[in-house]
Design an enzyme around this catalytic site. Sequence first.
Site, PDB file in Angstrom:
ATOM      1  N   ILE A  13       0.817  -1.196  -0.082  1.00 26.91           N
ATOM      2  CA  ILE A  13      -0.148   0.219   0.069  1.00 26.91           C
ATOM      3  C   ILE A  13       0.818   1.254  -0.060  1.00 26.91           C
ATOM      4  CG2 ILE A  13      -1.816   1.143   1.117  1.00 26.91           C
ATOM      5  CD1 ILE A  13      -2.629  -1.564   2.484  1.00 26.91           C
ATOM      6  N   LEU A  34      12.621  -2.960   5.268  1.00 22.43           N
ATOM      7  CA  LEU A  34      12.547  -4.171   3.979  1.00 22.43           C
ATOM      8  C   LEU A  34      12.399  -5.649   4.673  1.00 22.43           C
ATOM      9  CD1 LEU A  34      15.675  -2.929   1.498  1.00 22.43           C
ATOM     10  CD2 LEU A  34      13.220  -2.158   1.475  1.00 22.43           C
ATOM     11  N   PHE A  81       2.914   3.343   7.592  1.00 23.18           N
ATOM     12  CA  PHE A  81       2.377   2.013   7.170  1.00 23.18           C
ATOM     13  C   PHE A  81       3.265   0.847   7.791  1.00 23.18           C
ATOM     14  CE2 PHE A  81       1.723   4.836   3.292  1.00 23.18           C
ATOM     15  CZ  PHE A  81       0.331   4.362   3.080  1.00 23.18           C
ATOM     16  N   SER A 125      -7.037  -0.657  10.287  1.00 23.12           N
ATOM     17  CA  SER A 125      -7.741  -2.029   9.532  1.00 23.12           C
ATOM     18  C   SER A 125      -9.228  -2.222  10.138  1.00 23.12           C
ATOM     19  CB  SER A 125      -6.755  -3.012   9.979  1.00 23.12           C
ATOM     20  OG  SER A 125      -7.630  -4.126   9.854  1.00 23.12           O
ATOM     21  N   TYR A 149      -2.641  -9.302  15.860  1.00 27.29           N
ATOM     22  CA  TYR A 149      -2.422  -8.271  14.925  1.00 27.29           C
ATOM     23  C   TYR A 149      -3.614  -6.800  15.057  1.00 27.29           C
ATOM     24  CZ  TYR A 149      -3.111  -5.794  10.454  1.00 27.29           C
ATOM     25  OH  TYR A 149      -3.383  -4.721   9.503  1.00 27.29           O
ATOM     26  N   LYS A 153      -3.395  -2.972  15.991  1.00 29.31           N
ATOM     27  CA  LYS A 153      -4.250  -1.539  15.538  1.00 29.31           C
ATOM     28  C   LYS A 153      -5.104  -0.779  16.464  1.00 29.31           C
ATOM     29  CE  LYS A 153      -2.242  -2.213  11.364  1.00 29.31           C
ATOM     30  NZ  LYS A 153      -1.308  -1.143  11.089  1.00 29.31           N
ATOM     31  N   TYR A 177      -8.771   0.493   6.784  1.00 29.70           N
ATOM     32  CA  TYR A 177      -8.946  -0.163   5.488  1.00 29.70           C
ATOM     33  C   TYR A 177      -9.736  -1.599   5.275  1.00 29.70           C
ATOM     34  CZ  TYR A 177      -4.208   1.941   5.005  1.00 29.70           C
ATOM     35  OH  TYR A 177      -3.058   2.821   5.161  1.00 29.70           O
ATOM     36  N   ASN A 179     -10.353  -4.571   2.432  1.00 25.18           N
ATOM     37  CA  ASN A 179      -9.465  -5.435   1.987  1.00 25.18           C
ATOM     38  C   ASN A 179      -8.957  -4.979   0.467  1.00 25.18           C
ATOM     39  OD1 ASN A 179     -11.393  -6.939   3.647  1.00 25.18           O
ATOM     40  ND2 ASN A 179     -10.105  -8.776   2.854  1.00 25.18           N
ATOM     41  N   PRO A 293     -10.856 -20.572  11.753  1.00 26.15           N
ATOM     42  CA  PRO A 293     -11.395 -20.083  13.062  1.00 26.15           C
ATOM     43  C   PRO A 293     -11.154 -18.675  12.951  1.00 26.15           C
ATOM     44  CG  PRO A 293      -9.733 -21.821  13.480  1.00 26.15           C
ATOM     45  CD  PRO A 293      -9.887 -21.912  11.778  1.00 26.15           C
ATOM     46  N   GLY A 294     -12.240 -18.130  13.527  1.00 27.86           N
ATOM     47  CA  GLY A 294     -11.963 -16.587  13.696  1.00 27.86           C
ATOM     48  C   GLY A 294     -12.355 -15.860  12.551  1.00 27.86           C
ATOM     49  N   ASP A 295     -12.553 -16.455  11.221  1.00 28.67           N
ATOM     50  CA  ASP A 295     -13.235 -15.657  10.126  1.00 28.67           C
ATOM     51  C   ASP A 295     -14.724 -15.309  10.142  1.00 28.67           C
ATOM     52  OD1 ASP A 295     -10.790 -15.682   8.733  1.00 28.67           O
ATOM     53  OD2 ASP A 295     -11.288 -16.995   7.411  1.00 28.67           O
TER      54      ASP A 295
END
Length: 344
Positions: A13, A34, A81, A125, A149, A153, A177, A179, A293-295
Site C-alpha cells: 500500500i 525491508l 504504514f 484496519s 494483529y 491496530k 482499510y 480488503n 477459526p476467527g473468520d
Amino acid sequence: METILITGGMGFIGSHTCVELMEAGYSPIIVDDLSNSSIKVLDGIEAITKKRVPFYQLDVADFEALAQVFAQHTIDAVIHFAGFKAVGESKEKPLHYYCNNLNSTMSLLKCMDRFGVGRLVFSSSATVYDSMHHVLLTEETERWCTNPYGWTKFMSEQIISDHVATRPDASAVLLRYFNPVGAHESGLIGEAPNGVPQNLMPFVTQVAVGMRDKLSVFGGDYDTPDGSGVRDYIHVTDLARGHVAALAYAKEHPGCQAVNLGTGRGVSVLELVTTFERVNGVAIPYEITARRPGDAPMYYAETRRAEELLHWRAERSLEDMCRSAYHWQRKSMGLWEDPNERTR
Ligand SMILES: NC(=O)c1ccc[n+]([C@@H]2O[C@H](COP(=O)([O-])OP(=O)(O)OC[C@H]3O[C@@H](n4cnc5c(N)ncnc54)[C@H](O)[C@@H]3O)[C@@H](O)[C@H]2O)c1
C-alpha cells in the site's frame, strides 16, 4: 511542495501511496526496514513517476535512526504504514507483532514530537471491529479483535488518539482499510507476499499463473448468498488516493478522526473467483474446505464519513481489481514483454 515521510513505503500500500502522492504534487521520503519488501520497489516507483524517491533503510522502532531522518529533512506530515500484517502469523508470534507494531508507532510519535511534526495518517484496519456480530461496519461500530494483529491496530489507534489529545494543533486520521487488492495499472508495482499468500487475491493470481494447483475456499456454508465469506475489496490505487485526501483533511482539522476506506459493497469469495476467471480468461480451480477459526461470515464498510470528510470515494470496479492483479502477477514474472499486449 510538502514533504511527507512514508514509513513502510516500500510495501504494497505504501508504494502505491507514494506514487499517488507524487502525482498530487507532494514530495515523499520513504523509511522501511525491508522486512517484508524489496529494494526493487524503488525502481518500480521511479519507472512510473520518473523520479527517485529518497529512501532510508531503518527500523522505525529505532528512535535514534529515525530521528536522523527527521533532522535531515523538513517533514510536514507522516503516513505510517510500517508494521507486520499477517493475522495468522500474529497468533503464532504475538510478541513479535506487539513489539514491532507498537514500538514503531511510539518511536514515530516521539520523533514527530521532538521535531514539531503534528500531522499523521495511520494505517488501521477493519480488523478493529467486532465483525463477528456486525455486517455493515460504521466508524462507531463496537470494536473488538480476535487476534494480536488486530489488537496492535486497536492499541495504536488508542496511543495516537491519546497523544493527539494533548497537542492542540496536532491531527491524525486513522484510516480503517477493508480488503486492499489489485495493483498499479502499469504492472510495475503490486503485492509481493513472501511464501504462501495469506490473502485471497495473491493466492488467486498465483493459481492463475500455475504457481499453485488450486485455491482453498475456507467455508462454503456461511449464511451468505453463495455460502462463501463476503468482504469489501478495494482497489489499492483507490486506497492510496484516500491517503492523499486524508493528508489534506488533517491539514485543516486538528484532532483525531477514524475513517473507513472501503467500497461499501460486499463481494463473496466465489464472486471474486468467477469475476477473475471472466475478465482474465483463465481458470481458477478451487475446493471448498473447512471454515478458518476467527473468520467472520460477512462484513463491509459504511463509507459515508470518507465521502463527507475526505471527499473521497472508491472508483474502481471488481473487474479492475482482478485485471490489474493478474497483470502485475504476470508482468512481475516476465510473462508479458509488452505491458499493453495481453494475449489471454
Ligand atoms: N494489506 C492489507 O490487507 C491491510 C489491511 C488493513 C491494514 N493494513 C495495514 O497497512 C499497512 C501496510 O500494509 P501493506 O499491505 O502495504 O503491508 P506490507 O507488508 O506490504 O508493507 C509494510 C511495510 O512496512 C515495512 N516494515 C514493517 N515493520 C517495519 C519497521 N519496524 N520499520 C520499518 N519498516 C517496517 C515492511 O518491510 C513493508 O515494506 C500495515 O500497517 C498493515 O497492517 C493492511
